[in-house]
Scaffold this motif. Structure first.
Motif: not given
Length: 256
Positions: A55-57, A76-81, A92-94, A118-119
């Motif tokens: 996810x970008x935003x 698994x969903x990866x997005x902005x911490x 997962x927060x990056x 948070x983009x």
């Protein structure tokens, strides 16, 4: 290592969802699933099983399919911490500069606020692929809903520093309208004039104008060109601060 396979899935009225597949490991990611049904259909057609969502935003036309897809595939969903509270189902927060392995490839994360606070963007250097959400469009950039012109210019500058060959996988088919605006800023830019002709032909045939490349955007996208004299002349801002010039381009597009 086999190259990543990238599939473009049109959804809603003008969104693009991307499927990224690593044939070596069968890892399969979905970038910004606005809705789940078209993604499932394309996965079934290709015989791929979803393992990740990027996810970008947080906007719903980017995360609307998160939970149905996670339920169906246990992905698994990866997005902005910095925006985890607004990313449905995030695992997962990056953050800026993080790198993570996806199949046989490595992905680098850029924090690119401006459109939202948070983009983020996902860059696969070896595969020359940038998934930039709504920060950079073909011939455009996202509206500043939550950020400032200075933030957005800093974000776009990160993309400008990438290799010219980098393919830009943005999330919307806005290119023809963006080109019409761009020509009001740089009517004498021959690369832009030629690109407009190509865009019209593609759209007349019902074909996408995305992806583009960083090199093409640097040559034709007014939001990446506030330092150019031609842009500054149109705006009567020759020699003025780059961020101020960028802000004026954005203001004019908002009212175009």
């Amino acid at each position: 290592m086999a190259a990543l396979q990238i599939e473009q899935v049109p959804v809603l009225s003008d969104n693009y969802v991307y499927l990224i597949y690593d044939p070596d490991t069968k890892a399969c990611a979905c970038v910004d699933p606005a809705e789940s049904a078209p993604v499932k259909r394309r996965l079934d057609e290709l015989g791929w099983r979803l393992t990740h969502i990027f996810n970008t935003h947080h906007h719903n036309d980017h995360i609307g399919g998160n939970l149905p897809l996670k339920q169906a595939y246990e992905c698994e969903i990866i997005g902005c911490a910095n925006d985890a509270a607004r990313i449905s189902g995030i695992d997962v927060q990056v953050s800026e500069g993080d790198r993570f392995n996806f199949g046989s490839s490595t992905c680098k994360v850029f924090e690119v606020p401006g459109h939202t606070s948070g983009h983020i963007a996902f860059w696969f250097e070896e595969d020359q692929a940038l998934f930039c959400g709504d920060t950079l469009f073909a011939l455009g950039c996202g509206r500043l809903f939550e950020g400032t012109p200075s933030q957005m210019w800093d974000s776009l500058s990160k993309f400008k520093a990438l290799p010219n060959e980098t393919r830009v996988y943005c999330a919307h088919e806005y290119t023809q309208a963006n080109a019409e605006f761009a020509l009001t800023i740089e009517p004498d830019n021959q690369a832009l004039v030629s690109r407009m002709a190509e865009i019209k032909e593609l759209r007349a045939q019902g074909k996408p104008t995305v992806p583009s490349t960083i090199g093409l955007e640097k040559a034709t996208n007014p939001f990446l060109r506030p330092e150019e004299t031609g842009v500054q002349k149109t705006l009567n801002m020759v020699g003025e601060d780059t961020v101020a010039v960028f802000a004026e381009v954005r203001h004019r597009k908002d009212n175009f």
